[in-house]
Design a protein around this motif. Structure first.
Motif, PDB file in Angstrom:
ATOM      1  N   SER A  90     -24.389  53.699  75.163  1.00 36.41           N
ATOM      2  CA  SER A  90     -23.152  53.485  74.408  1.00 36.41           C
ATOM      3  C   SER A  90     -22.893  54.752  73.593  1.00 36.41           C
ATOM      4  O   SER A  90     -23.826  55.271  72.953  1.00 36.41           O
ATOM      5  CB  SER A  90     -23.331  52.274  73.483  1.00 36.41           C
ATOM      6  N   THR A  91     -21.675  55.230  73.591  1.00 34.65           N
ATOM      7  CA  THR A  91     -21.390  56.457  72.816  1.00 34.65           C
ATOM      8  C   THR A  91     -21.564  56.180  71.320  1.00 34.65           C
ATOM      9  O   THR A  91     -21.935  57.072  70.567  1.00 34.65           O
ATOM     10  CB  THR A  91     -19.983  57.010  73.109  1.00 34.65           C
ATOM     11  N   GLN A 114     -20.587  54.045  80.444  1.00 28.46           N
ATOM     12  CA  GLN A 114     -21.520  53.449  79.485  1.00 28.46           C
ATOM     13  C   GLN A 114     -22.220  52.272  80.166  1.00 28.46           C
ATOM     14  O   GLN A 114     -21.575  51.456  80.820  1.00 28.46           O
ATOM     15  CB  GLN A 114     -20.787  52.922  78.258  1.00 28.46           C
ATOM     16  N   ARG A 118     -20.365  48.719  73.729  1.00 32.84           N
ATOM     17  CA  ARG A 118     -20.298  47.653  72.721  1.00 32.84           C
ATOM     18  C   ARG A 118     -18.873  47.364  72.283  1.00 32.84           C
ATOM     19  O   ARG A 118     -18.088  48.281  72.037  1.00 32.84           O
ATOM     20  CB  ARG A 118     -21.099  48.087  71.487  1.00 32.84           C
ATOM     21  N   ARG A 120     -16.322  44.582  69.722  1.00 31.65           N
ATOM     22  CA  ARG A 120     -16.406  43.929  68.419  1.00 31.65           C
ATOM     23  C   ARG A 120     -17.066  42.555  68.544  1.00 31.65           C
ATOM     24  O   ARG A 120     -17.102  41.976  69.613  1.00 31.65           O
ATOM     25  CB  ARG A 120     -15.008  43.780  67.831  1.00 31.65           C
ATOM     26  N   TRP A 125     -18.574  45.922  76.211  1.00 30.50           N
ATOM     27  CA  TRP A 125     -17.345  46.626  76.621  1.00 30.50           C
ATOM     28  C   TRP A 125     -17.642  47.202  78.000  1.00 30.50           C
ATOM     29  O   TRP A 125     -18.417  48.150  78.132  1.00 30.50           O
ATOM     30  CB  TRP A 125     -16.996  47.719  75.612  1.00 30.50           C
ATOM     31  N   LYS A 194      -3.436  44.562  75.737  1.00 30.86           N
ATOM     32  CA  LYS A 194      -4.336  45.483  75.032  1.00 30.86           C
ATOM     33  C   LYS A 194      -4.785  46.643  75.928  1.00 30.86           C
ATOM     34  O   LYS A 194      -5.304  46.425  77.019  1.00 30.86           O
ATOM     35  CB  LYS A 194      -5.558  44.686  74.542  1.00 30.86           C
ATOM     36  N   VAL A 218     -14.069  54.599  70.543  1.00 26.32           N
ATOM     37  CA  VAL A 218     -12.781  54.259  71.151  1.00 26.32           C
ATOM     38  C   VAL A 218     -12.936  54.099  72.662  1.00 26.32           C
ATOM     39  O   VAL A 218     -13.533  54.956  73.324  1.00 26.32           O
ATOM     40  CB  VAL A 218     -11.743  55.384  70.865  1.00 26.32           C
TER      41      VAL A 218
HETATM   42  C1  BTN Z   1     -13.238  46.025  70.896  1.00 27.51           C
HETATM   43  O1  BTN Z   1     -13.998  45.070  71.117  1.00 27.51           O
HETATM   44  O2  BTN Z   1     -12.009  45.896  70.917  1.00 27.51           O
HETATM   45  C2  BTN Z   1     -13.826  47.379  70.581  1.00 27.51           C
HETATM   46  C3  BTN Z   1     -14.308  48.086  71.810  1.00 27.51           C
HETATM   47  C4  BTN Z   1     -14.807  49.498  71.563  1.00 27.51           C
HETATM   48  C5  BTN Z   1     -15.308  50.159  72.822  1.00 27.51           C
HETATM   49  C6  BTN Z   1     -15.679  51.601  72.617  1.00 27.51           C
HETATM   50  S1  BTN Z   1     -15.989  52.443  74.132  1.00 27.51           S
HETATM   51  C7  BTN Z   1     -16.630  53.813  73.272  1.00 27.51           C
HETATM   52  C8  BTN Z   1     -17.430  53.276  72.117  1.00 27.51           C
HETATM   53  N1  BTN Z   1     -18.790  53.013  72.531  1.00 27.51           N
HETATM   54  C9  BTN Z   1     -19.076  51.713  72.492  1.00 27.51           C
HETATM   55  O3  BTN Z   1     -20.180  51.227  72.831  1.00 27.51           O
HETATM   56  N2  BTN Z   1     -18.013  51.016  72.084  1.00 27.51           N
HETATM   57  C10 BTN Z   1     -16.899  51.875  71.759  1.00 27.51           C
END
Ligand code: BTN
Length: 337
Positions: A90-91, A114, A118, A120, A125, A194, A218
């Motif tokens: 994950s970044t 990734q 991750r 929210r 993700w 979205k 992001v």
């Molecule tokens: C959401 O659930 O709306 C937020 C999602 C965020 C995803 C981004 S992808 C780059 C960064 N690394 C992660 O593990 N998550 C965020």
């Protein structure tokens, strides 16, 4: 040297002699040739013609990687420290590891894929390779910890403006008007669906009660794909509304916008200077919304954010409530927006 060569070939748009490249970078002809071969492997279409030199014949927007990102990034300070990975868990997690090792303010972590992205609220993700934009910005702002959540809104504005700048007349290939907006607090929405998620995570210095660092992750949906169950039906990919999306150019557009907004944020320590712009981007401004508060759901009209980021909702009878992001979410009364 690869970054410099590709930047020069792009800038010139014509043949650049091997001799010039050798002199400019103070390397041998073989070294230049080797770098060009690597660039070709990266996906760049470069033609080499005897007595004329090298020409970048076309750019498809599909090339992605460290060289491509470095050569497109025109920011002032963000991304000076760039960490690129073909694949990472994950970044956000990686940015936190790097922060613990002392990576500086403005460090940028980007990945093509990734394996444990991750979202929210403990969700995942889905992050396949060659498809979307995943990046995390590491910041070390000197602000009180309770102000950090505002930065998610600042990033949302930057993503919205960044996407808009790549959209030209805002018409999708299908001809619909595809305007970009924000569903409070930080979902980027196109045609009611979205397109991006943002996850901000904070690390506090326990002794001082200040922010040690924060990471803003992001994920922008670029290619059409199968979305997670949670997003199914209300997610959209940029390619549904744009003919071609270069992830590196999009990244540059978002981060350039972020630098400007972040400066405004730091000037006052809140959203005073950004509130108007944010409200203009809000897709549910002056719309009936349903506030999903665990303490009790209610409906009202969204009246925009206040300068600390809470959503103002006017409920029947004229009372206005400030809604705090976090566990509360807001929906349109007929659907997601
Ligand atoms: C959401 O659930 O709306 C937020 C999602 C965020 C995803 C981004 S992808 C780059 C960064 N690394 C992660 O593990 N998550 C965020």
């Amino acid at each position: 040297m690869k970054t410099e060569i590709i930047s020069l070939l792009r800038q010139r748009g014509t043949y650049v002699s091997g001799q010039e490249l050798c002199e400019r970078f103070r390397v041998s002809r073989t070294a230049v040739w080797k770098a060009v071969e690597q660039l070709k492997k990266d996906g760049y279409k470069i033609e080499a013609v005897k007595n004329r030199g090298y020409l970048l014949t076309e750019e498809s927007g599909q090339v992605f990687g460290r060289t491509e990102i470095e050569s497109r990034l025109k920011t002032n300070w963000i991304g000076q420290s760039l960490y690129y990975y073909d694949s990472i868990d994950s970044t956000n997690v990686q940015a936190k590891r790097l922060a613990e090792e002392g990576a500086p303010d403005g460090s940028l972590v980007v990945a093509d894929q990734q394996t444990a992205g991750r979202g929210r609220r403990g969700r995942g993700w889905i992050s396949p390779a060659g498809a979307n934009l995943y990046f995390t910005l590491l910041l070390r702002p000197r602000i009180a910890p309770d102000k950090a959540s505002m930065l998610t809104l600042v990033m949302a504005m930057a993503v919205a403006r960044g996407i808009q700048s790549r959209m030209g007349d805002g018409r999708s290939p299908g001809g619909q008007n595809a305007s970009v907006g924000i569903k409070w607090p930080n979902d980027i929405v196109i045609m009611g669906r979205k397109a991006c998620g943002i996850l901000t995570e904070l690390s506090l210095s326990v002794e001082q009660g200040t922010i040690d660092y924060l990471v803003i992750g992001v994920g922008i949906n670029v290619k059409r794909q199968t979305f997670s169950e949670e997003l199914q039906g209300h997610a959209i990919a940029l390619e549904e509304v744009l003919d071609e999306v270069s992830r590196s150019e999009l990244l540059n557009a978002v981060l350039t916008a972020f630098e400007g907004y972040y400066e405004e944020f730091l000037a006052t320590g809140d959203l005073t200077r950004l509130q108007k712009d944010y409200n203009e981007l809000m897709v549910n401004l002056d719309q009936q919304v349903r506030v999903l508060d665990p303490k009790g759901e209610y409906e009202g009209i969204a009246r925009g954010i206040r300068n600390t980021g809470e959503l103002l909702v006017e409920i029947q009878g004229g009372e206005t409530r400030a809604v705090y992001a976090g566990e509360v979410s807001v929906r349109g009364i007929y659907g997601y927006v």
